[in-house]
Scaffold this active site. Structure first.
Site, PDB file in Angstrom:
ATOM      1  N   HIS A  70       0.852  -1.194   0.000  1.00 14.91           N
ATOM      2  CA  HIS A  70       0.000   0.000   0.000  1.00 14.91           C
ATOM      3  C   HIS A  70       0.887   1.244   0.000  1.00 14.91           C
ATOM      4  O   HIS A  70       0.728   2.125  -0.817  1.00 14.91           O
ATOM      5  CB  HIS A  70      -0.946  -0.009   1.202  1.00 14.91           C
ATOM      6  CG  HIS A  70      -1.939   1.113   1.174  1.00 14.91           C
ATOM      7  ND1 HIS A  70      -3.262   0.980   1.505  1.00 14.91           N
ATOM      8  CD2 HIS A  70      -1.797   2.411   0.839  1.00 14.91           C
ATOM      9  CE1 HIS A  70      -3.881   2.145   1.361  1.00 14.91           C
ATOM     10  NE2 HIS A  70      -3.007   3.030   0.969  1.00 14.91           N
ATOM     11  N   GLU A 120       0.233   8.282  -3.549  1.00 11.70           N
ATOM     12  CA  GLU A 120       1.127   7.834  -2.472  1.00 11.70           C
ATOM     13  C   GLU A 120       2.389   8.708  -2.427  1.00 11.70           C
ATOM     14  O   GLU A 120       2.883   9.052  -1.357  1.00 11.70           O
ATOM     15  CB  GLU A 120       1.516   6.360  -2.668  1.00 11.70           C
ATOM     16  CG  GLU A 120       0.403   5.378  -2.323  1.00 11.70           C
ATOM     17  CD  GLU A 120       0.011   5.417  -0.847  1.00 11.70           C
ATOM     18  OE1 GLU A 120       0.886   5.358   0.020  1.00 11.70           O
ATOM     19  OE2 GLU A 120      -1.199   5.524  -0.568  1.00 11.70           O
ATOM     20  N   HIS A 124       2.954  10.922   0.801  1.00 14.81           N
ATOM     21  CA  HIS A 124       3.955  10.349   1.715  1.00 14.81           C
ATOM     22  C   HIS A 124       5.384  10.438   1.174  1.00 14.81           C
ATOM     23  O   HIS A 124       6.311  10.728   1.918  1.00 14.81           O
ATOM     24  CB  HIS A 124       3.616   8.880   1.993  1.00 14.81           C
ATOM     25  CG  HIS A 124       2.246   8.667   2.542  1.00 14.81           C
ATOM     26  ND1 HIS A 124       1.896   9.038   3.822  1.00 14.81           N
ATOM     27  CD2 HIS A 124       1.118   8.149   1.984  1.00 14.81           C
ATOM     28  CE1 HIS A 124       0.619   8.736   4.038  1.00 14.81           C
ATOM     29  NE2 HIS A 124       0.122   8.201   2.937  1.00 14.81           N
TER      30      HIS A 124
END
Ligand code: NAG
Ligand code: NAG
Ligand code: NAG
Length: 236
Positions: A70, A120, A124
């Protein structure tokens, strides 16, 4: 007039308090810290596809019996985390040499893979990138995720400890985390949905990119008692 202001303030307060409970499954939530490198460790998050897809509507031909990546998330011991940091934006061209592997190991189950990589990275990855650290650019970030994935095959770790994907068998959630700990030398954290194991996160030292024991992580202690690791689709 005063009433209107009070109404607006109340609505704002409600919106803020609802947002503060959002988990980061939603790529739009975040914190106010946007300084790259300002965090304590990484959470390396893998999802068990068949459990994830029993809670979310997945793209059918992407379902298979596996954990996939993930994300690799900068996190703080105090459970805050930086998000949407400053720095260059996502460029698919930077990771074209990794695409074949990303398309197997770091897939979105609900949208196009490149949209998932974009979100993502934006949320992040930008906070991980620091010159002179093990992750100094976008390419390093995705390489780090893929490397951690091949170094930590959760399925084979569990099988080594006699824990098998099954629609019938259940396992004590503590025995699942102990199995991971004894195979890799780091206590993980986990998430379950309706007594199905959906996520295992390993904690990763930010300087060495090696595994460490997880501290308590908000939203990651949702498994208790007996849980299953389904071996077939339970599609919504
Ligand atoms: C958010 O979480 C806190 C603490 O877990 C809880 O007290 C509060 O009611 C929650 N707020 C909403 C809007 O769910
Ligand atoms: C949490 O920890 C981080 C990193 O150590 C720090 O930058 C941040 O200020 C802390 N936040 C709070 C709310 O204590
Ligand atoms: C992980 O281990 C399982 C079970 O041994 C195997 O089927 C799978 O191919 C492995 N995955 C990777 C990425 O090596």
């Amino acid at each position: 007039m005063n009433k209107l202001i009070i109404l607006i303030l109340s609505v704002l307060l409600i919106v803020l308090s609802v947002n503060s409970n959002e988990t980061r499954w939603d790529s739009s939530s975040g914190s106010s810290d946007t300084t790259p490198g300002d965090f304590d460790y990484y959470l390396f998050v893998q999802q068990w596809i068949y459990s994830y897809c029993s809670e979310s509507k997945c793209i059918e031909n992407k379902e298979r019996e596996a954990f996939t990546i993930h994300g690799l998330w900068p996190n703080d011991r105090n459970n805050s985390y930086p998000a949407f940091c400053t720095g260059p934006s996502f460029d698919l061209g930077e990771i074209s040499d990794l695409e074949d592997q990303l398309n197997v190991d770091w897939i979105s189950l609900t949208e196009d893979n490149d949209l998932f990589w974009t979100s993502e990275y934006k949320k992040h990855g930008t906070c991980a990138v620091v010159a002179g650290s093990p992750i100094s650019n976008e390419h390093d970030y995705f390489v780090a995720g893929l490397k951690l994935y091949t170094q930590h095959n959760l399925t084979s770790a569990l099988i080594s400890e006699n824990i098998y994907p099954s629609d019938q068998d259940t396992y004590e959630s503590d025995s699942i985390s102990s199995a991971i700990n004894s195979q890799f030398g780091g206590q993980p954290v986990m998430q379950c949905d309706n007594n199905k194991l959906s996520t295992i996160a390993l904690c990763i030292d930010k300087k060495t990119l090696s595994i460490m024991d997880c501290p308590e992580v908000d939203g990651f202690d949702t498994c208790s008692g007996k849980v299953s690791i389904p071996s077939s689709s339970n599609r919504l």
